[in-house]
Design an enzyme around this catalytic site. Structure first.
Site, PDB file in Angstrom:
ATOM      1  N   HIS A 206       0.855  -1.201   0.000  1.00 25.26           N
ATOM      2  CA  HIS A 206       0.000   0.000   0.000  1.00 25.26           C
ATOM      3  C   HIS A 206       0.885   1.243   0.000  1.00 25.26           C
ATOM      4  O   HIS A 206       1.893   1.301   0.702  1.00 25.26           O
ATOM      5  CB  HIS A 206      -0.972   0.005   1.179  1.00 25.26           C
ATOM      6  N   ASP A 218       6.248   1.858   6.220  1.00 27.95           N
ATOM      7  CA  ASP A 218       4.846   1.443   6.158  1.00 27.95           C
ATOM      8  C   ASP A 218       4.086   2.341   5.184  1.00 27.95           C
ATOM      9  O   ASP A 218       3.469   3.311   5.579  1.00 27.95           O
ATOM     10  CB  ASP A 218       4.218   1.532   7.558  1.00 27.95           C
ATOM     11  N   GLU A 252      -4.879   1.379   2.660  1.00 30.68           N
ATOM     12  CA  GLU A 252      -4.741   0.316   3.668  1.00 30.68           C
ATOM     13  C   GLU A 252      -4.850   0.889   5.068  1.00 30.68           C
ATOM     14  O   GLU A 252      -5.429   0.273   5.962  1.00 30.68           O
ATOM     15  CB  GLU A 252      -3.398  -0.399   3.498  1.00 30.68           C
ATOM     16  N   GLU A 253      -4.282   2.079   5.267  1.00 25.32           N
ATOM     17  CA  GLU A 253      -4.318   2.688   6.595  1.00 25.32           C
ATOM     18  C   GLU A 253      -5.739   3.057   6.997  1.00 25.32           C
ATOM     19  O   GLU A 253      -6.002   3.289   8.168  1.00 25.32           O
ATOM     20  CB  GLU A 253      -3.421   3.930   6.633  1.00 25.32           C
ATOM     21  N   GLU A 279       4.146  -5.908   4.379  1.00 23.21           N
ATOM     22  CA  GLU A 279       3.716  -4.953   5.399  1.00 23.21           C
ATOM     23  C   GLU A 279       4.902  -4.519   6.265  1.00 23.21           C
ATOM     24  O   GLU A 279       6.041  -4.915   6.028  1.00 23.21           O
ATOM     25  CB  GLU A 279       2.623  -5.574   6.278  1.00 23.21           C
ATOM     26  N   HIS A 355       4.785   4.730  12.247  1.00 19.94           N
ATOM     27  CA  HIS A 355       3.654   5.680  12.186  1.00 19.94           C
ATOM     28  C   HIS A 355       4.010   7.044  12.774  1.00 19.94           C
ATOM     29  O   HIS A 355       3.142   7.729  13.328  1.00 19.94           O
ATOM     30  CB  HIS A 355       2.424   5.110  12.895  1.00 19.94           C
TER      31      HIS A 355
END
Length: 873
Positions: A206, A218, A252-253, A279, A355
């Site tokens: 993603h 990510d 995706e998030e 991932e 994140h």
């Protein structure tokens, strides 16, 4: 040693026994008889008694009892464990097992992949619905795919599709909620033989990111790896048997929306027979295979056969699928909505900056990209040329036990084989202990009594060890020092690990000095080894009975110690705990202890960062102390006998900061309350206690109060995690007025023939919005137009709907139906809509920017503007 020979231990026992008088000598004579039995000799039941006060002299006192000193034992074991830890660390730092021809034709080139990565991350945060996501990233991906297509070999055909799906589904995640998406973006590439293919392998990544993070790990690095894999395969002169579909998904998030849109709506989805999902739960390092299946053991075999630098564990799979880790991946969507088996991989190292704004491309080593690319390319190529992919249904049954050995190779075998191995090991232990415990009463009474007494002492030592570290953890939390070890993990090892070890040693030292006063060192060493063997055998039996593939760990912790015991038994009986015995004993424990430390590293690498963002309801020190106590119990188990053989002599803190204007309407549509403030959530257990010294206005006097009559307490929760974070703060601030204001209106209100009220709504606003529902007394939410039509409650009983859209989306229109059992003057249902401005000028406010500047450098305040409107119907 001859069966009839008399050991030094027995001779010394006799010297001591001759000096004893009275009733106390009787049980000792019984144990002497046991010690001299040939069967007891063969099975490991040594001489039971010996005076510790120095009875006997000369050669008698220098016999088999000449063990090691406590200081030497402690130092030796510490050095042994440190050496094993160093081996584990060396294996983890060795990202590349063997050299790869980087840059050669047909090989993965990490330099190209890094170039892709840097271009994608230079765009900035790529939240769904933002120009950075929908336009800039998509444009860059299409440009690179076009260049790859131009360079491709004529053996292959490349097709490209930009999908913009709209849909809805319910998911049992974070307490359960319903997700709706509108016009989000997927970039799909199909690489197939020139004549086409009937079957396909899916590779998924993603390109979206969370708000305020460049999302290098990510998941931009995975998309970069996929682009390079596409380039290598498309230029290869080797024809593929099956198609490979590369899905670069853009949402995706937003809790797995884009993958759902692809697998349920795209025409190519029907070709897919298996998938590989890339991932991240950390930044760089090794990519771990942490999920496979469901069932379909042939996929594990494909990874074992093809991966150049393997790193995989069925333990990680069973831990992740247990729900202990509050996370999920697109693997779930393909499994549940597509009924497709697959492999899930993720980077797990350095999850502290996952994140956050620190998740940048420069933090990912080129070697990490190279090893991931080597593995993915090899596995994709293997599956795309495998006959099994086309007939995967023939191989779908059964699970696999699989684990890598220090990243060198993978051991994998069917779970049914593991079941046989486990029960064979259990039977071996049963025979070993049975010979000692099931002999005539007059020969084994002392051993049986001491065995069960030793079992009780061991369990007591473990229980008191756990209680001790929990008391320390609770005390640390109460004095406001929770997570004080977060920046320096080994501080927690010293604090809680040392306390656990000390308690275990203390309990066994008391038992040795006051309970086993006249017992021989050798005898007690054997008893407590047998106790540890019995406990691990119990774990093995329980795990096997539960059908867990992870039971192989217990099998290793039973089989190797048992073999070691049988090998060193004769030398131990003749010479006691001498240097030769210790060397062979530690050598025999090498494999179980090395693998245990390898797994323990993985546990702490994954769980420690998570503890810093687990919400305000889970005390992280208690969790960490419990894990460390458990690790201490396992690692100490086969070294407890040395107590009896020895002679007496801060990482980044995350906060969610929203500048929100709230408006509450009554049943008549009148505004009954309107306020504005900066709503602050701390993601760790300590809340804002470490922030208050830097920003005095953030203190307990502004703790947010729950609006009892509003869903989710009347605050604009981005996701339904209110049950994890119950401590939040509301700092008064001026109102916000976004240019793209959210509009919520009731389109129609209909009374149905079955005594229910159907309410149809229309919403327009930013790319991310949350919709909340709470029914009043006497009413229930019977159905709605979202998901599968059945409303899903979140924890606490309210309903939560997460909504996002891409660029140029139409108004979101949906309906809910409320079954009215009893009319109430205050209406039948309360709804609220929260609009989150994650990108563009509307994302910021001067007050929010000023507050962010005050936060210390070691924090990461993720901030944006939002509005919240509540209505009653």
């Amino acid at each position: 040693m001859e069966w009839g020979s008399e050991s030094g231990a027995v001779r010394r026992h006799r010297i001591g026994g001759e000096r004893r008088d009275g009733p106390a000598a009787a049980p000792q004579l019984e144990r002497e008889a046991l010690a001299q039995e040939p069967l007891a000799d063969a099975c490991g039941g040594g001489a039971r008694t010996r005076k510790r006060s120095g009875e006997g002299s000369g050669s008698a006192s220098r016999g088999a009892g000449t063990g090691l000193s406590e200081a030497r034992a402690s130092l030796g074991l510490a050095l042994y464990l440190l050496a094993l830890r160093a081996l584990v660390q060396l294996s983890l730092q060795q990202l590349m097992v063997r050299g790869t021809a980087v840059g050669h034709r047909g090989e993965f080139d990490a330099r190209r992949a890094r170039d892709y990565l840097e271009h994608i991350t230079s765009i900035g945060p790529r939240t769904t619905g933002s120009p950075e996501n929908e336009i800039l990233t998509v444009r860059y991906l299409l440009e690179q795919i076009k260049l790859i297509e131009v360079q491709s070999n004529n053996l292959h055909r490349i097709s490209v599709d930009v999908q913009r799906p709209t849909g809805s589904f319910s998911i049992d995640f974070l307490g359960g909620f319903t997700s709706y998406y509108d016009n989000i973006t997927n970039v799909v590439v199909k690489l197939e033989p020139r004549d086409g293919a009937q079957h396909a392998l899916l590779a998924n990544c993603h390109f979206d990111s969370v708000a305020n993070s460049p999302g290098a790990s990510d998941d931009a690095v995975s998309c970069s790896v996929m682009l390079e894999v596409l380039r290598v395969l498309s230029t290869s002169s080797e024809a593929l048997h099956h198609a490979v579909i590369f899905l670069f998904n853009g949402a995706e998030e937003n809790v797995l929306q884009a993958s759902h849109g692809f697998i349920t709506q795209h025409p190519w989805a029907s070709l897919i027979r298996a998938f590989i999902n890339l991932e991240a739960a950390g930044v760089g390092g090794k990519e771990l295979v942490f999920q496979t299946g469901p069932e379909n053991p042939w996929l594990v075999q494909a990874y074992v056969s093809a991966a150049k630098h393997p790193f995989a564990s069925v333990v990680a799979q069973e831990v992740f699928q247990s729900g202990i880790i509050p996370s999920d991946t697109d693997f779930r969507i393909y499994r549940d909505f597509g009924n497709i088996p697959g492999i899930d991989l993720a980077f797990i190292e350095n999850g502290y900056i996952y994140h956050t704004k620190y998740d940048t491309a420069d933090r990912i080593l080129t070697d990490s990209i190279q090893r991931a690319g080597d593995n993915i390319l090899a596995v994709v190529k293997y599956l795309a040329t495998s006959d099994m992919l086309a007939s995967s249904s023939k191989y779908q049954h059964g699970n696999m036990v699989f684990f890598d050995v220090l990243g060198l190779f993978v051991i994998a075998y069917p779970s049914r084989v593991g079941l046989i191995i486990n029960y064979m090991v259990v039977m071996a232990v049963a025979l070993y202990l049975g010979k000692k415990l099931l002999q005539p009463q007059n020969k084994t009474a002392a051993y049986t009594k001491d065995f069960f007494c030793g079992l009780g002492i061991t369990l007591i030592s473990w229980f008191t060890s756990l209680v001790t570290v929990l008391i320390i953890a609770v005390f640390i939390s109460l004095i406001g020092q929770s997570l004080s070890w977060y920046n320096h993990f080994y501080v927690s090892v010293c604090l809680y690990g040392t306390a656990a070890v000390a308690k275990i040693i203390f309990i066994h030292t008391l038992a040795k000095r006051f309970h086993y006063v006249n017992a021989s060192d050798q005898y007690l060493g054997e008893v407590f080894f047998d106790v540890s063997l019995f406990v691990h055998c119990g774990f093995l039996t329980a795990l096997t009975y539960q059908g867990l593939c992870s039971a192989f760990i217990s099998a290793v912790w039973v089989a190797f110690p048992l073999l070691t015991k049988l090998c060193v038994h004769k030398d131990f009986r003749r010479h006691g705990a001498g240097g030769k015995f210790i060397a062979f004993y530690l050598l025999g424990m090498f494999i179980p202890y090395l693998y245990a430390l390898y797994l323990i590293w993985a546990v702490f690498e994954m769980f420690t960062p998570i503890l810093g963002r687990s919400g305000s309801e889970i005390p992280p020190d208690v969790v960490l102390a419990s894990i460390l106590a458990g690790c201490t119990m396992i690692l100490s188990s086969y070294f407890i006998n040395f107590i009896y053989l020895a002679k007496s002599t801060k990482r980044t803190m995350l906060t969610l900061t929203l500048h929100v204007t709230r408006t509450f309407h009554d049943l008549d549509g009148n505004v009954v309350k309107r306020d504005s403030g900066i709503w602050i959530n701390g993601f760790d257990y300590t809340g804002m206690s470490h922030i208050t010294p830097h920003i005095p206005e953030i203190n307990d006097t502004i703790r947010a109060h729950c609006e009892e009559n509003a869903p989710l307490c009347g605050f604009p929760w981005y996701l339904p995690v209110h049950f994890l974070i119950r401590k939040n703060w509301y700092l008064p601030a001026p109102e916000v007025s976004p240019k793209e204001a959210a509009h919520f209106r009731l389109v129609s209100k209909e009374q149905t023939p079955w005594d229910s009220v159907k309410l149809t709504f229309e919403v327009t606003g930013p790319s991310h919005m949350s919709f909340y529902v709470r029914t009043h007394k006497g009413s229930t939410l019977s159905q709605w137009s979202l998901g599968n039509g059945t409303p899903v409650t979140s924890k606490g009983g309210d309903y939560f709907v997460f909504y996002s859209h891409g660029l140029q989306a139409s108004a979101w229109q949906f309906w809910i139906e409320v079954q009215v059992l009893e009319e109430q003057p205050e209406g039948v249902v309360t709804v609220a809509i929260a609009a989150h401005y994650l990108s563009g000028d509307d994302k910021r406010s001067s007050q929010l920017d000023a507050l962010k500047e005050k936060f210390p450098d070691w924090t990461f305040p993720s901030a944006w503007v939002c509005t919240y409107n509540l209505f009653v119907f």
